[in-house]
Structures are given as structure tokens and as C-alpha cells.
Design a protein around this motif. Structure first.
Motif, PDB file in Angstrom:
ATOM      1  N   ARG A 113       0.838  -1.195   0.000  1.00 28.38           N
ATOM      2  CA  ARG A 113       0.000   0.000   0.000  1.00 28.38           C
ATOM      3  C   ARG A 113       0.875   1.249   0.000  1.00 28.38           C
ATOM      4  N   GLY A 114       0.500   2.178  -0.844  1.00 26.80           N
ATOM      5  CA  GLY A 114       1.056   3.502  -0.703  1.00 26.80           C
ATOM      6  C   GLY A 114       2.062   3.910  -1.744  1.00 26.80           C
ATOM      7  N   GLY A 115       1.662   4.803  -2.637  1.00 25.93           N
ATOM      8  CA  GLY A 115       2.624   5.529  -3.425  1.00 25.93           C
ATOM      9  C   GLY A 115       3.024   6.752  -2.633  1.00 25.93           C
ATOM     10  N   SER A 116       4.105   7.359  -3.003  1.00 24.99           N
ATOM     11  CA  SER A 116       4.545   8.532  -2.257  1.00 24.99           C
ATOM     12  C   SER A 116       3.601   9.708  -2.465  1.00 24.99           C
ATOM     13  N   HIS A 117       2.820   9.681  -3.555  1.00 27.36           N
ATOM     14  CA  HIS A 117       1.812  10.705  -3.801  1.00 27.36           C
ATOM     15  C   HIS A 117       0.474  10.034  -4.100  1.00 27.36           C
ATOM     16  N   THR A 118      -0.579  10.556  -3.522  1.00 28.02           N
ATOM     17  CA  THR A 118      -1.921  10.035  -3.761  1.00 28.02           C
ATOM     18  C   THR A 118      -2.802  11.144  -4.320  1.00 28.02           C
ATOM     19  N   ALA A 212     -11.041 -11.120  -0.301  1.00 30.21           N
ATOM     20  CA  ALA A 212      -9.841 -11.855   0.087  1.00 30.21           C
ATOM     21  C   ALA A 212      -8.748 -11.638  -0.959  1.00 30.21           C
ATOM     22  N   GLY A 213      -7.531 -11.472  -0.474  1.00 28.21           N
ATOM     23  CA  GLY A 213      -6.421 -11.218  -1.387  1.00 28.21           C
ATOM     24  C   GLY A 213      -6.436  -9.826  -1.967  1.00 28.21           C
ATOM     25  N   LYS A 214      -7.046  -8.881  -1.250  1.00 27.97           N
ATOM     26  CA  LYS A 214      -7.179  -7.543  -1.822  1.00 27.97           C
ATOM     27  C   LYS A 214      -5.835  -6.841  -1.980  1.00 27.97           C
ATOM     28  N   GLY A 215      -4.825  -7.276  -1.221  1.00 20.27           N
ATOM     29  CA  GLY A 215      -3.508  -6.678  -1.396  1.00 20.27           C
ATOM     30  C   GLY A 215      -2.985  -6.885  -2.806  1.00 20.27           C
ATOM     31  N   LEU A 216      -3.142  -8.109  -3.315  1.00 15.39           N
ATOM     32  CA  LEU A 216      -2.698  -8.407  -4.677  1.00 15.39           C
ATOM     33  C   LEU A 216      -3.570  -7.696  -5.701  1.00 15.39           C
ATOM     34  N   TRP A 217      -4.890  -7.728  -5.479  1.00 10.77           N
ATOM     35  CA  TRP A 217      -5.786  -7.040  -6.403  1.00 10.77           C
ATOM     36  C   TRP A 217      -5.493  -5.546  -6.436  1.00 10.77           C
ATOM     37  N   ARG A 218      -5.182  -4.991  -5.271  1.00 11.54           N
ATOM     38  CA  ARG A 218      -4.873  -3.567  -5.207  1.00 11.54           C
ATOM     39  C   ARG A 218      -3.600  -3.254  -5.984  1.00 11.54           C
ATOM     40  N   TRP A 219      -2.611  -4.109  -5.828  1.00 14.62           N
ATOM     41  CA  TRP A 219      -1.333  -3.905  -6.506  1.00 14.62           C
ATOM     42  C   TRP A 219      -1.508  -3.975  -8.022  1.00 14.62           C
ATOM     43  N   PHE A 222      -5.133  -1.285  -8.940  1.00 14.52           N
ATOM     44  CA  PHE A 222      -5.174   0.093  -8.455  1.00 14.52           C
ATOM     45  C   PHE A 222      -3.827   0.785  -8.609  1.00 14.52           C
ATOM     46  N   ARG A 223      -2.784   0.150  -8.086  1.00 12.77           N
ATOM     47  CA  ARG A 223      -1.492   0.826  -8.132  1.00 12.77           C
ATOM     48  C   ARG A 223      -0.950   0.907  -9.551  1.00 12.77           C
ATOM     49  N   TRP A 224      -0.948  -0.206 -10.279  1.00 13.38           N
ATOM     50  CA  TRP A 224      -0.318  -0.228 -11.598  1.00 13.38           C
ATOM     51  C   TRP A 224      -1.312  -0.221 -12.750  1.00 13.38           C
ATOM     52  N   ARG A 225      -2.598  -0.347 -12.476  1.00 15.71           N
ATOM     53  CA  ARG A 225      -3.629  -0.268 -13.520  1.00 15.71           C
ATOM     54  C   ARG A 225      -3.365  -1.232 -14.674  1.00 15.71           C
ATOM     55  N   GLY A 284      -5.963   7.400  -6.960  1.00 14.62           N
ATOM     56  CA  GLY A 284      -4.763   6.856  -7.576  1.00 14.62           C
ATOM     57  C   GLY A 284      -3.545   7.200  -6.749  1.00 14.62           C
ATOM     58  N   GLU A 285      -2.434   6.565  -7.075  1.00 16.03           N
ATOM     59  CA  GLU A 285      -1.187   6.839  -6.374  1.00 16.03           C
ATOM     60  C   GLU A 285      -0.023   6.646  -7.323  1.00 16.03           C
ATOM     61  N   SER A 286       1.077   7.286  -7.001  1.00 21.65           N
ATOM     62  CA  SER A 286       2.266   7.166  -7.841  1.00 21.65           C
ATOM     63  C   SER A 286       3.495   7.422  -6.991  1.00 21.65           C
ATOM     64  N   TYR A 287       4.637   7.004  -7.511  1.00 17.95           N
ATOM     65  CA  TYR A 287       5.914   7.255  -6.850  1.00 17.95           C
ATOM     66  C   TYR A 287       6.618   8.392  -7.568  1.00 17.95           C
TER      67      TYR A 287
END
Length: 288
Positions: A113-118, A212-219, A222-225, A284-287
């Protein structure tokens, strides 16, 4: 009830800066379209020997952090100018949109979780979202469908161009027609994602917390689209495969179409499961 800490002056300043960024991006986008038109017309009308001389000339540049010297043909550089203008336009349009319709913040990062900017922003209404899809669709029709129809019919441009001119023109049309098809596919899949997510949350309010497994789904979604990247890549394949029919290359057409449909299906499958990430629409989030 909590109150917003954003002052009217800060909101006005953010909106003003956002409007400036959006306006600048629109100017660069229009410049890219004009440059593409000029380049296509110019390459179509150049004499074959002049086009050959341009293609033989090379530009030197430094790559790999300046350690390697590479060369690029002048013709390739000419075809890349509209793309570079579009990239510059996006550098203004995206932050401009976020400043006009949302808020950008910083936070600490973790692996899952977490890009440096959201960023959190107000999603477009469904109708306006669908309307935006018409823009790249129209570009694809102008760059691929109409020229291909003319080529097969043999009655209008680009039919009748000499081999050197024809190859250069179709390189341009394919490059930017593929980009238009990719944008259209990404926008449509994004629209489907929005419809499915909204309907899912309406029927099952607990879905906002993910599955369940939302960490992977989020990655992934959400994070990388990856849903939109796969959809865009698939759209480019599907949008360009038809050109092969104009050159009687049926095997290439079938292969490219199958690959494109598979990528589109993969992107769509991820998109309709976006709710599993436990993140809302319009975030959204990005680094950086």
C-alpha cells in the motif's frame, strides 16, 4: 461532522493553476494533431528521391545516461514529433485535471500500500465518460478505417502512392492509429469498470472493503492499472490488424486479432474485479 480545512483562497488558486495546466496541455495536443497532419501530407507529396535522401540522413544522440551514442533517421524523428508533443500535452493535462477536480497529497509507502503521492478526484459521470471515448474512435476512423477503405478500393489517397511514400505514410498511420485504438479500448474498459463497480457496491455495500487477497488485487488493478494497460495494448492490436487486409496478409491479420482479443479479455477480466482491491473510484497513487 468534520469540516474541510481547505480555504476558498486555496481552492481558487488550485483551480486557477489547474485551468492553466489544462489550457497548456490542450495547446500542445492541438499542435500534435496539426504536426501529424503536416507530416502525413508532406511525406505523401515528397518525391521518392527526396524521401530516400531524408531517410538516409541520421541524427546522433546520447543514450543510456549519455554513455552510448546512437543514431536515428531523420524520417523516424519526423514521425516521432507528434508523439513527443502528445507526451508533453499529457504532462500538463493530467496534473491539470487532478488540480481542477481533486486533491493531491503525500504519504509514507509500504510494499502493498502507498505511493509517495496520492490523488483523489471526482469521477466523470458515465455519459461524459462515454463521450470521451468518441474522440479516439474518430481519430482511429480517420487514421485507419478511411485510408484502408481507400487503399482497398484503389480510388483515393493513399492508394496510388509510390512504394517509398506508401511505406512511410502507413508507418505514420499505423503508429498513431494504433495509439488512438489503444486509448479507445482503455476508455471503454474503464467505463465498464466504473459501471460494474458502482453496481456491485450498490448491491453489496460491504464490497467497498474489497475481498480476500485484496492486497494483490490492489497492486494489480489500483497501483499499476494493469487492467487498462492490457486493454490498451489489446486495443492497439485489434485496431491495427485490419491494415493487413489491405496488403492481403491474412495470417498476420488473424494472429494479430487473436492476440489483441486475448489481451482485451484479460484487461476486462481485471477491470470488472476492481472492487476486490478495496479502493474507491476516483483515486490513484504514484511514486515521485
Amino acid at each position: 461532522m468534520t469540516q474541510s480545512t481547505t480555504t476558498p483562497e486555496a481552492t481558487t488558486g488550485r483551480n486557477t493553476r489547474g485551468l492553466f495546466l489544462l489550457s497548456t496541455g490542450v495547446v500542445f495536443a492541438i499542435a500534435a494533431v496539426v504536426m501529424l497532419f503536416i507530416t502525413v501530407v508532406g511525406i505523401s507529396t515528397l518525391q521518392s528521391d527526396a524521401l530516400a535522401r531524408i531517410n538516409e540522413q541520421n541524427l546522433s544522440y546520447r543514450a543510456e545516461f549519455g554513455f552510448v551514442e546512437r543514431e536515428l533517421s531523420v524520417l523516424s524523428a519526423m514521425t516521432a514529433v507528434p508523439a513527443m508533443l502528445l507526451i508533453v500535452a499529457m504532462c500538463f493535462l493530467i496534473p491539470g485535471y487532478l488540480r481542477r477536480r481533486g486533491v493531491i497529497a503525500e504519504r509514507d509507502t509500504t510494499f502493498w500500500r502507498g505511493g509517495s503521492h496520492t490523488a483523489k478526484y471526482k469521477p466523470l459521470p458515465l455519459g461524459l465518460h462515454a463521450a470521451w471515448a468518441l474522440l479516439p474512435l474518430a481519430a482511429w476512423v480517420l487514421l485507419v478505417v478511411i485510408p484502408l477503405r481507400n487503399l482497398i478500393g484503389g480510388t483515393a489517397w493513399p492508394a496510388g502512392l509510390k512504394d517509398e511514400n506508401s511505406s512511410a505514410v502507413w508507418m505514420l498511420l499505423a503508429a498513431y492509429g494504433g495509439l488512438a485504438a489503444a486509448l479507445f479500448a482503455a476508455i471503454v474498459v474503464s467505463l465498464i469498470k466504473k459501471v460494474v463497480y458502482t453496481a456491485r457496491v450498490a448491491r453489496h455495500p460491504e464490497a467497498v472493503d474489497g475481498s480476500a487477497g485484496k492486497g494483490l488485487w490492489r497492486w494489480v488493478t489500483f497501483r499499476w492499472r494493469f487492467d487498462l494497460w492490457l486493454a490498451g495494448l489489446g486495443g492497439a492490436f485489434v485496431g491495427l490488424c485490419w491494415i493487413a487486409l489491405g496488403f492481403d496478409d491474412t495470417p498476420f491479420f488473424v494472429t494479430t486479432l487473436v492476440i489483441g482479443l486475448a489481451l482485451l479479455a484479460a484487461g476486462l477480466l481485471l477491470a470488472v474485479n476492481y472492487w476486490r482491491a478495496g479502493e474507491p473510484l476516483g483515486a490513484g497513487e504514484s511514486y515521485s
